[in-house]
Design an enzyme around this catalytic site. Structure first.
Site, mmCIF file in Angstrom:
data_model
loop_
_atom_site.group_PDB
_atom_site.id
_atom_site.type_symbol
_atom_site.label_atom_id
_atom_site.label_comp_id
_atom_site.label_asym_id
_atom_site.label_seq_id
_atom_site.Cartn_x
_atom_site.Cartn_y
_atom_site.Cartn_z
ATOM 1 N N HIS A 149 -25.524 -1.051 -26.571
ATOM 2 C CA HIS A 149 -24.735 -1.824 -25.593
ATOM 3 C C HIS A 149 -23.309 -1.940 -26.104
ATOM 4 C CE1 HIS A 149 -23.454 -4.973 -22.881
ATOM 5 N NE2 HIS A 149 -24.579 -4.824 -22.202
ATOM 6 N N ASP A 156 -44.183 -1.596 -32.262
ATOM 7 C CA ASP A 156 -45.559 -1.496 -32.780
ATOM 8 C C ASP A 156 -46.438 -0.598 -31.903
ATOM 9 O OD1 ASP A 156 -44.471 -3.370 -34.427
ATOM 10 O OD2 ASP A 156 -45.844 -4.996 -33.933
ATOM 11 N N LYS A 188 -47.416 -11.557 -30.647
ATOM 12 C CA LYS A 188 -47.347 -11.721 -32.095
ATOM 13 C C LYS A 188 -46.436 -12.897 -32.471
ATOM 14 C CE LYS A 188 -44.821 -8.393 -34.317
ATOM 15 N NZ LYS A 188 -44.147 -7.066 -34.553
ATOM 16 N N SER A 241 -37.333 -10.442 -22.673
ATOM 17 C CA SER A 241 -37.215 -10.825 -21.263
ATOM 18 C C SER A 241 -36.510 -12.178 -21.137
ATOM 19 C CB SER A 241 -38.598 -10.914 -20.622
ATOM 20 O OG SER A 241 -39.230 -9.663 -20.646
ATOM 21 N N HIS A 300 -29.566 -1.888 -28.127
ATOM 22 C CA HIS A 300 -29.909 -2.816 -27.051
ATOM 23 C C HIS A 300 -31.208 -2.461 -26.351
ATOM 24 C CE1 HIS A 300 -29.243 -5.703 -23.891
ATOM 25 N NE2 HIS A 300 -29.205 -4.778 -22.956
ATOM 26 N N GLU A 354 -22.349 -4.615 -11.906
ATOM 27 C CA GLU A 354 -22.156 -4.336 -13.323
ATOM 28 C C GLU A 354 -21.695 -2.892 -13.463
ATOM 29 O OE1 GLU A 354 -25.109 -5.876 -16.120
ATOM 30 O OE2 GLU A 354 -25.966 -7.057 -14.518
ATOM 31 N N GLY A 356 -43.721 -10.793 -22.301
ATOM 32 C CA GLY A 356 -42.476 -10.595 -21.556
ATOM 33 C C GLY A 356 -42.799 -10.440 -20.081
ATOM 34 N N VAL A 357 -41.793 -10.122 -19.284
ATOM 35 C CA VAL A 357 -42.027 -10.030 -17.834
ATOM 36 C C VAL A 357 -43.081 -8.988 -17.481
ATOM 37 C CG1 VAL A 357 -39.775 -10.917 -17.076
ATOM 38 C CG2 VAL A 357 -40.049 -8.472 -17.481
ATOM 39 N N ARG A 384 -29.949 3.961 -19.417
ATOM 40 C CA ARG A 384 -30.373 3.034 -18.351
ATOM 41 C C ARG A 384 -29.173 2.416 -17.634
ATOM 42 N NH1 ARG A 384 -31.102 -2.674 -18.332
ATOM 43 N NH2 ARG A 384 -30.951 -2.857 -20.583
ATOM 44 N N SER A 401 -33.750 -2.768 -15.903
ATOM 45 C CA SER A 401 -34.907 -2.892 -16.792
ATOM 46 C C SER A 401 -35.901 -3.955 -16.331
ATOM 47 C CB SER A 401 -34.426 -3.207 -18.200
ATOM 48 O OG SER A 401 -35.517 -3.544 -18.990
ATOM 49 N N ARG A 447 -22.806 2.615 -19.746
ATOM 50 C CA ARG A 447 -22.809 1.994 -21.075
ATOM 51 C C ARG A 447 -22.521 2.961 -22.217
ATOM 52 N NH1 ARG A 447 -27.864 -2.221 -20.467
ATOM 53 N NH2 ARG A 447 -26.616 -3.686 -19.262
HETATM 54 C C1 LIG Z 1 -29.925 -9.852 -24.868
HETATM 55 C C2 LIG Z 1 -30.563 -9.023 -23.802
HETATM 56 C C3 LIG Z 1 -30.091 -9.095 -22.499
HETATM 57 C C4 LIG Z 1 -30.684 -8.320 -21.489
HETATM 58 N N1 LIG Z 1 -30.235 -8.436 -20.198
HETATM 59 C C5 LIG Z 1 -30.863 -7.747 -19.220
HETATM 60 C C6 LIG Z 1 -30.488 -7.937 -17.848
HETATM 61 O O1 LIG Z 1 -29.626 -8.728 -17.527
HETATM 62 N N2 LIG Z 1 -31.148 -7.208 -16.895
HETATM 63 C C7 LIG Z 1 -32.147 -6.307 -17.207
HETATM 64 O O2 LIG Z 1 -32.701 -5.680 -16.304
HETATM 65 N N3 LIG Z 1 -32.521 -6.139 -18.494
HETATM 66 C C8 LIG Z 1 -31.923 -6.839 -19.501
HETATM 67 N N4 LIG Z 1 -32.321 -6.664 -20.801
HETATM 68 C C9 LIG Z 1 -33.475 -5.791 -21.080
HETATM 69 C C10 LIG Z 1 -34.760 -6.483 -20.665
HETATM 70 O O3 LIG Z 1 -34.676 -7.857 -20.940
HETATM 71 C C11 LIG Z 1 -35.968 -5.916 -21.379
HETATM 72 O O4 LIG Z 1 -35.941 -4.525 -21.363
HETATM 73 C C12 LIG Z 1 -37.249 -6.358 -20.692
HETATM 74 O O5 LIG Z 1 -37.231 -7.744 -20.520
HETATM 75 C C13 LIG Z 1 -38.437 -5.913 -21.512
HETATM 76 O O6 LIG Z 1 -39.578 -6.609 -21.063
HETATM 77 P P1 LIG Z 1 -40.965 -6.293 -21.729
HETATM 78 O O7 LIG Z 1 -41.967 -7.117 -21.006
HETATM 79 O O8 LIG Z 1 -41.192 -4.838 -21.769
HETATM 80 O O9 LIG Z 1 -40.803 -6.752 -23.272
HETATM 81 P P2 LIG Z 1 -40.395 -8.138 -23.933
HETATM 82 O O10 LIG Z 1 -39.910 -9.096 -22.950
HETATM 83 O O11 LIG Z 1 -39.515 -7.834 -25.082
HETATM 84 O O12 LIG Z 1 -41.776 -8.678 -24.496
HETATM 85 C C14 LIG Z 1 -42.443 -8.015 -25.568
HETATM 86 C C15 LIG Z 1 -43.662 -8.830 -25.948
HETATM 87 O O13 LIG Z 1 -44.532 -8.057 -26.780
HETATM 88 C C16 LIG Z 1 -44.936 -8.842 -27.915
HETATM 89 N N5 LIG Z 1 -45.329 -7.937 -28.993
HETATM 90 C C17 LIG Z 1 -44.608 -6.934 -29.554
HETATM 91 N N6 LIG Z 1 -45.345 -6.300 -30.498
HETATM 92 C C18 LIG Z 1 -46.551 -6.926 -30.536
HETATM 93 C C19 LIG Z 1 -47.734 -6.747 -31.304
HETATM 94 N N7 LIG Z 1 -47.853 -5.802 -32.234
HETATM 95 N N8 LIG Z 1 -48.789 -7.600 -31.094
HETATM 96 C C20 LIG Z 1 -48.703 -8.597 -30.156
HETATM 97 N N9 LIG Z 1 -47.598 -8.811 -29.399
HETATM 98 C C21 LIG Z 1 -46.540 -7.976 -29.580
HETATM 99 C C22 LIG Z 1 -43.715 -9.694 -28.179
HETATM 100 O O14 LIG Z 1 -44.002 -10.782 -29.036
HETATM 101 C C23 LIG Z 1 -43.352 -10.089 -26.756
HETATM 102 O O15 LIG Z 1 -44.200 -11.131 -26.307
HETATM 103 C C24 LIG Z 1 -31.743 -7.436 -21.827
HETATM 104 C C25 LIG Z 1 -32.212 -7.360 -23.132
HETATM 105 C C26 LIG Z 1 -31.631 -8.144 -24.114
HETATM 106 C C27 LIG Z 1 -32.162 -8.042 -25.516
#
Ligand SMILES: Cc1cc2nc3c(=O)[nH]c(=O)nc-3n(C[C@H](O)[C@H](O)[C@H](O)COP(=O)(O)OP(=O)(O)OC[C@H]3O[C@@H](n4cnc5c(N)ncnc54)[C@H](O)[C@@H]3O)c2cc1C
Length: 427
Positions: free
Chosen positions: A225, A204, A33, A41, A327, A110, A12-13, A362, A367, A266
């Site tokens: 949400h 995890d 995974k 993201s 959410h 928002e 993710g990001v 939040r 995020s 929210r």
């Molecule tokens: C539908 C939706 C809309 C959203 N809109 C917004 C928005 O407009 N603005 C905003 O700020 N936030 C928004 N959010 C929240 C935001 O997108 C997330 O909180 C943020 O992108 C999380 O990023 P991250 O890198 O922490 O995790 P993620 O982007 O979820 O990435 C997690 C990664 O970890 C990997 N992973 C997980 N467990 C394991 C494991 N055991 N072994 C190996 N890999 C693993 C996954 O496969 C994935 O690659 C939204 C969320 C959703 C669901």
């Protein structure tokens, strides 16, 4: 056993941005995974917050604190806001194209924001940011990106993390050693029946933290949400972004009457919707865009428009049924402002981490920003602390022990959340 300088778990990001900010003389593994683009993201719709101008610091701070019920870590909020423009600059450098209007960037608003300060790429902001970052990471010769590799545990000895245990798609287990490990595994939506998250995001890293006695924080702070599209079909709930209400859409009851202020935080709007559903004896309320959202609705929200149309609703012509869904996870593995956990050489960033920036709830679009700010800081912290240690010899992981641990741990998280709920008054 494989050896790297840094292992990042998650594409993710937060995981990708950490990889981009590490020195490029380090051998880095980025693991997921699932498939590379199966991250929350990628799903982010509404946008990313930024301090809109010099005067905006105080009001951005106040909006974040007020949404978070003043339980936020103020220092973390200040860091996030102060670094927000730098992060947007980084994203522009990476090729991200935010929507613009005649006066420059087009900022949207928002719920619970006192002024427009959210940058967006139509209603697919996350897809634009995550895919640009992924492309940049894939160009780096010092980074190995691996799909369908599940991290099942960390390797640790004497309070120091030495890497992770992984399971590949054939079911084979292996140890990967590293001088620093970053957990960027996202949220916990996969543990819930109705969630906007990918179902493979099952907390995890949190389970691993609980097993290894790594400190966690605010575990019962889960955001529901207010508006996902109502359907009787199983599977991931489709989010109707807050920016739809931000741009004027209203919530109506079964008689077509507005029943609340749509732009409250929210958790409040969610509560009002549940109360209305109960009153109406309906499994949903309705969200009406037509006549309320100015301009061309299908152009401003093309992804939501297309999805709803496929489900039989034309958002430009009729109200759509919406209902709340899990959410976001405000709690997580406790970190300092550089992503450090209480285990040496183990970092956590993004949604799986918690430095208290969001408090109890939040603020919309904080995020993506928070994930980017604190993953960059974690990478910089690793860059500053480059000393290497000899890894101990860890026994080859056995299939039986690893598989069993992961299954147990799902229950462990839910029971911790329940414990947290019963102690919620003490926070
Ligand atoms: C539908 C939706 C809309 C959203 N809109 C917004 C928005 O407009 N603005 C905003 O700020 N936030 C928004 N959010 C929240 C935001 O997108 C997330 O909180 C943020 O992108 C999380 O990023 P991250 O890198 O922490 O995790 P993620 O982007 O979820 O990435 C997690 C990664 O970890 C990997 N992973 C997980 N467990 C394991 C494991 N055991 N072994 C190996 N890999 C693993 C996954 O496969 C994935 O690659 C939204 C969320 C959703 C669901």
């Amino acid at each position: 056993m494989k050896k790297f300088d840094v292992i990042i778990v998650g594409t993710g990001v937060s995981g990708l941005f950490a990889a981009l900010n590490l020195h490029n003389d380090r051998q880095i593994a980025v693991l997921t995974k699932a498939a590379l683009n199966e991250t929350d993201s990628f799903l982010a719709q509404g946008g990313i917050c930024v301090q809109a101008d010099d005067e905006d610091f105080e009001s951005f701070m106040e909006d974040t604190l007020s949404a978070g019920h003043y339980e936020n870590n103020r220092e973390a909020v200040a860091v996030m806001i102060n670094q927000s423009r730098e992060i947007i600059e980084d994203l522009l450098q990476a090729g991200v194209e935010f929507d613009r209007d005649n006066s420059g960037f087009s900022y949207t608003k928002e719920a619970a924001h006192s002024r427009p300060r959210i940058l967006h790429c139509k209603d697919s902001t996350g897809r634009e940011i995550n895919s640009r970052l992924l492309k940049k990471v894939q160009e780096l010769s010092n980074v190995t990106v691996m799909e369908k590799i599940t991290v099942t545990d960390i390797l640790s000895e004497n309070g120091r993390c030495h890497g992770v245990t992984v399971r590949d798609i054939s079911g084979k287990y292996e140890n990967y050693c590293a001088q620093a490990t970053i957990l960027a595994t996202g949220g916990i939506g996969g543990l819930f029946k109705r969630s906007t998250n990918y179902s493979h995001l099952t907390g995890d890293a949190l389970a691993i933290a609980l097993k290894n006695k790594i400190r966690i924080r605010d575990i019962s702070y889960i955001q529901i949400h207010p508006t996902s599209l109502y359907t009787e079909e199983p599977g991931r709930a489709f989010l109707i972004s807050e920016s739809v209400r931000g741009e004027g859409a209203v919530l109506i009851d079964k008689d077509g009457k507005r029943f609340t202020d749509e732009l409250q935080p929210r958790d409040i709007v969610t509560q009002k919707i549940y109360q209305q559903m109960e009153k109406d004896q309906m499994p949903y309320v309705r969200l009406c865009l037509k006549g309320y959202v100015k301009g061309d609705i299908a152009k401003r929200f093309p992804m939501i428009y297309e999805h709803c149309l496929k489900q039989g609703y034309d958002i430009t012509k009729e109200p759509i049924p919406v209902t709340p869904a899990q959410h976001y996870f405000m709690g997580g593995i406790e970190t300092d402002l550089n992503g450090r956990t209480d285990m040496d050489s183990l970092y956590a960033v993004g949604e799986t981490s918690c430095n208290g920036v969001h408090g109890k709830n939040r603020l919309a679009s904080n995020s993506l920003l928070e994930s980017l700010v604190f993953s960059k800081r974690a990478a910089q912290d690793i860059n500053r602390n480059r000393h290497s240690v000899e890894h101990p010899i860890f026994p080859e992981p056995s299939e039986f022990s690893c598989e069993e641990r992961i299954l147990e741990d799902k229950d462990l998280i839910m029971s911790e959340i329940r414990k947290g709920e019963s102690n919620a008054g003490e926070h």
